[in-house]
Design a protein around this motif. Structure first.
Motif, PDB file in Angstrom:
ATOM      1  N   VAL A 160       0.847  -1.199   0.000  1.00 54.70           N
ATOM      2  CA  VAL A 160       0.000   0.000   0.000  1.00 54.70           C
ATOM      3  C   VAL A 160       0.881   1.248   0.000  1.00 54.70           C
ATOM      4  O   VAL A 160       0.618   2.212  -0.725  1.00 54.70           O
ATOM      5  N   ALA A 164       1.299   4.250  -2.765  1.00 53.01           N
ATOM      6  CA  ALA A 164       1.164   5.668  -2.430  1.00 53.01           C
ATOM      7  C   ALA A 164       2.403   6.466  -2.813  1.00 53.01           C
ATOM      8  O   ALA A 164       2.329   7.689  -2.959  1.00 53.01           O
ATOM      9  N   GLU A 181      -6.715  -3.304  -0.810  1.00 55.39           N
ATOM     10  CA  GLU A 181      -6.174  -2.072  -0.246  1.00 55.39           C
ATOM     11  C   GLU A 181      -5.248  -1.368  -1.237  1.00 55.39           C
ATOM     12  O   GLU A 181      -5.286  -0.139  -1.379  1.00 55.39           O
ATOM     13  N   LEU A 184      -7.399   0.129  -3.929  1.00 52.17           N
ATOM     14  CA  LEU A 184      -8.097   1.316  -3.442  1.00 52.17           C
ATOM     15  C   LEU A 184      -7.161   2.515  -3.398  1.00 52.17           C
ATOM     16  O   LEU A 184      -7.553   3.630  -3.775  1.00 52.17           O
ATOM     17  N   MET A 185      -5.940   2.305  -2.931  1.00 55.82           N
ATOM     18  CA  MET A 185      -4.972   3.403  -2.913  1.00 55.82           C
ATOM     19  C   MET A 185      -4.718   3.902  -4.333  1.00 55.82           C
ATOM     20  O   MET A 185      -4.642   5.114  -4.573  1.00 55.82           O
ATOM     21  N   THR A 188      -7.686   5.887  -5.496  1.00 53.14           N
ATOM     22  CA  THR A 188      -7.804   7.155  -4.783  1.00 53.14           C
ATOM     23  C   THR A 188      -6.811   8.186  -5.293  1.00 53.14           C
ATOM     24  O   THR A 188      -7.150   9.354  -5.495  1.00 53.14           O
ATOM     25  N   TYR A 212     -12.339  -2.307  -1.264  1.00 52.20           N
ATOM     26  CA  TYR A 212     -12.355  -1.754  -2.628  1.00 52.20           C
ATOM     27  C   TYR A 212     -13.781  -1.712  -3.180  1.00 52.20           C
ATOM     28  O   TYR A 212     -14.229  -0.682  -3.700  1.00 52.20           O
ATOM     29  N   ASN A 215     -15.925   0.819  -1.362  1.00 51.57           N
ATOM     30  CA  ASN A 215     -15.687   2.187  -1.831  1.00 51.57           C
ATOM     31  C   ASN A 215     -16.507   2.485  -3.082  1.00 51.57           C
ATOM     32  O   ASN A 215     -17.137   3.541  -3.196  1.00 51.57           O
ATOM     33  N   SER A 227     -11.415   9.586   0.863  1.00 50.25           N
ATOM     34  CA  SER A 227      -9.983   9.318   0.940  1.00 50.25           C
ATOM     35  C   SER A 227      -9.738   7.855   1.315  1.00 50.25           C
ATOM     36  O   SER A 227     -10.646   7.158   1.800  1.00 50.25           O
ATOM     37  N   TYR A 228      -8.522   7.417   1.106  1.00 47.48           N
ATOM     38  CA  TYR A 228      -8.150   6.040   1.469  1.00 47.48           C
ATOM     39  C   TYR A 228      -8.374   5.810   2.954  1.00 47.48           C
ATOM     40  O   TYR A 228      -8.947   4.793   3.356  1.00 47.48           O
ATOM     41  N   ARG A 229      -7.955   6.740   3.788  1.00 46.65           N
ATOM     42  CA  ARG A 229      -8.092   6.576   5.231  1.00 46.65           C
ATOM     43  C   ARG A 229      -9.562   6.572   5.659  1.00 46.65           C
ATOM     44  O   ARG A 229      -9.972   5.779   6.504  1.00 46.65           O
ATOM     45  N   THR A 232     -10.949   3.047   4.664  1.00 43.27           N
ATOM     46  CA  THR A 232     -10.446   1.918   5.464  1.00 43.27           C
ATOM     47  C   THR A 232     -10.976   1.995   6.891  1.00 43.27           C
ATOM     48  O   THR A 232     -11.305   0.963   7.490  1.00 43.27           O
TER      49      THR A 232
END
Length: 281
Positions: A160, A164, A181, A184-185, A188, A212, A215, A227-229, A232
């Motif tokens: 992840v 990023a 994850e 998803l990152m 995003t 994912y 989202n 956002s990713y955070r 999650t």
């Protein structure tokens, strides 16, 4: 020519090891710092090692490679700090030259935020989960994709952080490591790229219930981007504030939504109540 002749007046390799006294060795390294290679280990004091480095100071940055002959962690640390200021592009090579038994945690924690690739040259006992994460955050896949790191430390969170780091790093992540994850990152941070390269996301990620797919569902139900955070945290049970959300029972407005990943169901509460509850906690 005079300087060149002076540098080779004392040749330690031509002297019996028992005759390589502290005085003889000091005279040798004062003429040629690279003669430190032939100095007996018990004679290599930090002061003598610094003298060798000082002797080579006028001959360019190659002197930093003398660390391979330096048994003092203190002096090696001094070399790394100077190298990071004078020629940071050489830091990885210099770190790789340090003896494994000399490398310590202080040097590891100094190197990784500057060049994550150095994780691959650390002795195994210094390669901790925390340091691998720092390396991935600093240098992405160029840190963990070059080998030298135990597979047990290459957790989903490591990939992840690689995702990023940069789009280039994202593209280097192995197919088997493209977890929900990671995907998803990617979505995003690089939505246009992922949209234009749908093959990046494995079919298995599309087909499983995960952060994912949650989202994607939340985006379609709310019309918002998260956002990713945020996502999650939401996936793991933290309330998510939404302005508007379509449900089978009608439209919910200005609500705090909770998701239960065991049942796949949503629950709603007043945003103000959730904020008050958060303040009390």
């Amino acid at each position: 020519m005079e300087q060149e002749e002076r540098m080779y007046q004392v040749l330690l390799e031509m002297i019996c090891r028992h005759d390589r006294t502290a005085e003889v060795c000091r005279a040798a390294v004062e003429e040629d710092g690279w003669q430190l290679e032939n100095v007996p280990e018990e004679v290599k004091t930090p002061e003598l090692c610094r003298k060798a480095l000082e002797t080579e100071a006028g001959f360019g940055n190659d002197r930093f490679r003398l660390v391979q002959h330096i048994p003092s962690p203190e002096v090696c640390m001094e070399v790394l700090k100077e190298c990071s200021k004078v020629c940071p592009e050489e830091l990885y090579g210099v770190a790789a030259s340090i003896r494994p038994e000399v490398m310590n945690g202080e040097m590891a924690d100094f190197l990784l935020p500057l060049d994550g690739r150095c994780i691959s040259v650390l002795p195994v006992h210094l390669q901790t989960q925390k340091r691998v994460l720092v390396a991935a955050e600093t240098s992405g896949m160029s840190a963990v994709g070059r080998g030298g790191v135990p597979k047990s430390l290459l957790t989903p969170e490591v990939y992840v952080r690689c995702a990023a780091h940069s789009r280039e790093s994202l593209m280097m992540i192995p197919w088997a490591e493209r977890s929900p994850e990671v995907c998803l990152m990617a979505k995003t941070l690089y939505p246009d790229w992922v949209r234009n390269h749908p093959e990046f996301v494995p079919e298995s990620v599309h087909n499983q219930d995960s952060v994912y797919t949650l989202n994607s569902l939340m985006e379609s139900l709310t019309g918002e981007k998260f956002s990713y955070r945020q996502m999650t945290d939401f996936y793991n049970g933290k309330p998510l504030e939404v302005k508007r959300m379509e449900t089978p029972d009608g439209v919910q407005k200005d609500k705090a939504v909770k998701f239960d990943k065991e049942t796949g169901k949503f629950s709603f509460s007043d945003i103000r109540q959730e904020r008050k509850r958060g303040l009390k906690m």
